[in-house]
Every structure is written in structure tokens, then in C-alpha cells.
Design a protein around this motif. Structure first.
Motif, PDB file in Angstrom:
ATOM      1  N   ASN A 239       4.382   4.847  -4.726  1.00  0.00           N
ATOM      2  CA  ASN A 239       5.661   5.561  -4.784  1.00  0.00           C
ATOM      3  C   ASN A 239       6.642   4.948  -5.777  1.00  0.00           C
ATOM      4  O   ASN A 239       7.811   5.348  -5.814  1.00  0.00           O
ATOM      5  N   LEU A 240       6.200   4.005  -6.583  1.00  0.00           N
ATOM      6  CA  LEU A 240       7.087   3.398  -7.581  1.00  0.00           C
ATOM      7  C   LEU A 240       7.578   4.402  -8.620  1.00  0.00           C
ATOM      8  O   LEU A 240       8.742   4.301  -9.054  1.00  0.00           O
ATOM      9  N   PRO A 241       6.774   5.387  -9.043  1.00  0.00           N
ATOM     10  CA  PRO A 241       7.332   6.382  -9.980  1.00  0.00           C
ATOM     11  C   PRO A 241       8.543   7.117  -9.387  1.00  0.00           C
ATOM     12  O   PRO A 241       9.519   7.377 -10.091  1.00  0.00           O
ATOM     13  N   TRP A 242       8.485   7.436  -8.092  1.00  0.00           N
ATOM     14  CA  TRP A 242       9.635   8.062  -7.430  1.00  0.00           C
ATOM     15  C   TRP A 242      10.836   7.123  -7.467  1.00  0.00           C
ATOM     16  O   TRP A 242      11.942   7.522  -7.818  1.00  0.00           O
ATOM     17  N   TYR A 243      10.597   5.855  -7.118  1.00  0.00           N
ATOM     18  CA  TYR A 243      11.668   4.860  -7.098  1.00  0.00           C
ATOM     19  C   TYR A 243      12.263   4.665  -8.486  1.00  0.00           C
ATOM     20  O   TYR A 243      13.475   4.568  -8.637  1.00  0.00           O
TER      21      TYR A 243
ATOM     22  N   SER B 217       9.238  -0.012   4.690  1.00  0.00           N
ATOM     23  CA  SER B 217       8.483   0.461   3.521  1.00  0.00           C
ATOM     24  C   SER B 217       8.004   1.893   3.721  1.00  0.00           C
ATOM     25  O   SER B 217       8.023   2.701   2.786  1.00  0.00           O
ATOM     26  N   PHE B 218       7.577   2.201   4.936  1.00  0.00           N
ATOM     27  CA  PHE B 218       7.114   3.553   5.222  1.00  0.00           C
ATOM     28  C   PHE B 218       8.271   4.547   5.218  1.00  0.00           C
ATOM     29  O   PHE B 218       8.113   5.677   4.760  1.00  0.00           O
ATOM     30  N   ALA B 219       9.435   4.128   5.715  1.00  0.00           N
ATOM     31  CA  ALA B 219      10.599   5.019   5.747  1.00  0.00           C
ATOM     32  C   ALA B 219      11.158   5.252   4.347  1.00  0.00           C
ATOM     33  O   ALA B 219      11.377   6.395   3.937  1.00  0.00           O
ATOM     34  N   PHE B 220      11.394   4.177   3.613  1.00  0.00           N
ATOM     35  CA  PHE B 220      12.026   4.291   2.297  1.00  0.00           C
ATOM     36  C   PHE B 220      11.050   4.826   1.257  1.00  0.00           C
ATOM     37  O   PHE B 220      11.326   5.834   0.597  1.00  0.00           O
ATOM     38  N   PHE B 221       9.919   4.150   1.095  1.00  0.00           N
ATOM     39  CA  PHE B 221       8.970   4.535   0.051  1.00  0.00           C
ATOM     40  C   PHE B 221       8.007   5.628   0.505  1.00  0.00           C
ATOM     41  O   PHE B 221       7.819   6.616  -0.193  1.00  0.00           O
ATOM     42  N   GLY B 222       7.376   5.433   1.662  1.00  0.00           N
ATOM     43  CA  GLY B 222       6.389   6.396   2.124  1.00  0.00           C
ATOM     44  C   GLY B 222       6.985   7.774   2.339  1.00  0.00           C
ATOM     45  O   GLY B 222       6.430   8.777   1.888  1.00  0.00           O
ATOM     46  N   ALA B 223       8.120   7.844   3.027  1.00  0.00           N
ATOM     47  CA  ALA B 223       8.788   9.122   3.267  1.00  0.00           C
ATOM     48  C   ALA B 223       9.714   9.496   2.111  1.00  0.00           C
ATOM     49  O   ALA B 223      10.275  10.589   2.113  1.00  0.00           O
ATOM     50  N   GLN B 224       9.871   8.584   1.165  1.00  0.00           N
ATOM     51  CA  GLN B 224      10.796   8.775   0.036  1.00  0.00           C
ATOM     52  C   GLN B 224      12.159   9.227   0.554  1.00  0.00           C
ATOM     53  O   GLN B 224      12.750  10.198   0.093  1.00  0.00           O
ATOM     54  N   ASN B 225      12.660   8.434   1.524  1.00  0.00           N
ATOM     55  CA  ASN B 225      13.877   8.823   2.224  1.00  0.00           C
ATOM     56  C   ASN B 225      14.808   7.610   2.359  1.00  0.00           C
ATOM     57  O   ASN B 225      14.707   6.850   3.332  1.00  0.00           O
ATOM     58  N   PRO B 226      15.730   7.419   1.405  1.00  0.00           N
ATOM     59  CA  PRO B 226      16.655   6.287   1.497  1.00  0.00           C
ATOM     60  C   PRO B 226      17.536   6.312   2.751  1.00  0.00           C
ATOM     61  O   PRO B 226      17.913   5.254   3.257  1.00  0.00           O
TER      62      PRO B 226
ATOM     63  N   ALA C 166       0.818  -1.216   0.000  1.00  0.00           N
ATOM     64  CA  ALA C 166       0.000   0.000   0.000  1.00  0.00           C
ATOM     65  C   ALA C 166       0.849   1.261   0.000  1.00  0.00           C
ATOM     66  O   ALA C 166       0.469   2.274  -0.590  1.00  0.00           O
ATOM     67  N   VAL C 167       2.005   1.200   0.636  1.00  0.00           N
ATOM     68  CA  VAL C 167       2.864   2.383   0.669  1.00  0.00           C
ATOM     69  C   VAL C 167       3.894   2.359  -0.465  1.00  0.00           C
ATOM     70  O   VAL C 167       4.348   3.406  -0.921  1.00  0.00           O
ATOM     71  N   THR C 168       4.236   1.184  -0.955  1.00  0.00           N
ATOM     72  CA  THR C 168       5.251   1.069  -2.002  1.00  0.00           C
ATOM     73  C   THR C 168       4.701   1.392  -3.386  1.00  0.00           C
ATOM     74  O   THR C 168       5.287   2.198  -4.124  1.00  0.00           O
ATOM     75  N   VAL C 169       3.609   0.765  -3.745  1.00  0.00           N
ATOM     76  CA  VAL C 169       3.090   0.881  -5.121  1.00  0.00           C
ATOM     77  C   VAL C 169       2.858   2.333  -5.541  1.00  0.00           C
ATOM     78  O   VAL C 169       3.292   2.727  -6.635  1.00  0.00           O
TER      79      VAL C 169
END
Length: 168
Positions: free
Chosen positions: A42-46, A106-115, A37-40
Motif C-alpha cells: 500500500n505504499l503507492p497509496w501512501y 497497520s491494517f487500519a491505516f494501510f490495509g484499509a487505506q483509512n487514516p 506485509a500490509v504496509t508495503v
């Protein structure tokens, strides 16, 4: 002279055991759904991030995680059925901590878009998986062994996360 007592074999097919298995599978499914739910979205960002040459194809991730979540559920089931007392409580606590960190990544990396935040969470997750394996091993070697592919995948994901942080 009496024969030494052997521990009773777990009743794997008992209603209690099957309920625990269903719960473990449901927990894994819930974690998978939360992560998706949080990854999909944000896939364009990834997709726009620079990635290392060892980045696997997109299809590898859902396949790997489906297998890993199934192994995690079976591992949890074995420990919950076989374990007793304080050892089981320690093992289930370790599992809960690593499981929460698994979802948090998933929330940190994708949700916050913060590697960078993702890297901090995944490093804690690696340590928690090792802790879980050690506590599971004291109860059931097979349950601990079922977590080794998970540890390997998360170690790989840590290298990937760190590389993405470095490249971006």
C-alpha cells in the motif's frame, strides 16, 4: 539476629530465561512481518497522500521500528522473567493489548487505506502503551524505561496520522 532476605537475582542466562527472550524476539519479528506485509503493497497509496512538513523520510520508519521492536522484546523478557503472580499477569495483559493494537494500526491505516480508522486505533494504542509502562514499572523500572522511546515514536506517529487525515 538474621539478615533480611534479599530477593533472588533473576537467572538471565538460564534456559527458561533464554527461551522467553527468544519468544519475545520472535513475537516482535512476527509483528514486524505482519505490519510490513500490509504496509508495503500500500505504499503507492501512501505516497499519493498529502503529508505534513515533518513527515520523515521513508528510510526512518524501518530503522525506527527495528530498534523499537528490539526494545519491546527486551522489555517483555525482563517482565516475564522478573514478574510474579497477578502483577505479571496484569503486565502481560497490558502488553498483549498494546501489541495487538500495534499490529492493528497497520491494517487500519494501510490495509484499509483509512487514516481516520488508523487515528482511532493509534489513540487507543497510545493509551495502551502508557498502561503497559505503568504495569511494567511495578515490576521492573528498566523494562518500563525501555518502552519510553516506543511511546515517543507512537506519539509522533499519532501527530503524523492526524495531520495526514486533516490534509486529505
Amino acid at each position: 539476629m538474621t539478615a533480611p532476605l534479599r530477593p533472588a537475582r533473576p537467572a538471565w542466562r538460564s534456559p527458561r530465561s533464554l527461551l522467553i527472550l527468544a519468544g519475545a524476539l520472535a513475537l516482535s519479528l512476527a509483528a514486524s512481518q505482519l505490519g510490513s506485509a500490509v504496509t508495503v503493497p500500500n505504499l503507492p497509496w501512501y505516497d499519493g497522500l498529502a503529508k505534513p512538513s515533518f513527515n520523515p523520510p521513508k528510510l526512518a520508519f524501518p530503522i525506527a521500528w527495528t530498534i523499537l521492536y528490539a526494545l519491546m522484546a527486551v522489555s517483555l523478557w525482563r517482565v516475564a522473567v522478573i514478574g510474579e503472580g497477578a502483577a505479571r499477569r496484569r503486565a502481560l495483559t497490558a502488553y498483549a493489548v498494546q501489541f495487538a493494537l500495534n499490529v492493528a494500526w497497520s491494517f487500519a491505516f494501510f490495509g484499509a487505506q483509512n487514516p481516520g480508522l488508523g487515528l482511532g486505533v493509534i489513540l487507543a494504542l497510545l493509551a495502551a502503551i502508557v498502561w503497559t509502562i505503568l504495569t511494567f514499572r511495578s515490576i521492573d523500572g528498566l523494562a518500563a524505561g525501555l518502552l519510553h522511546p516506543y511511546l515517543a515514536w507512537v506519539a509522533f506517529a499519532t501527530a503524523l496520522n492526524a495531520s495526514i487525515l486533516f490534509l486529505n
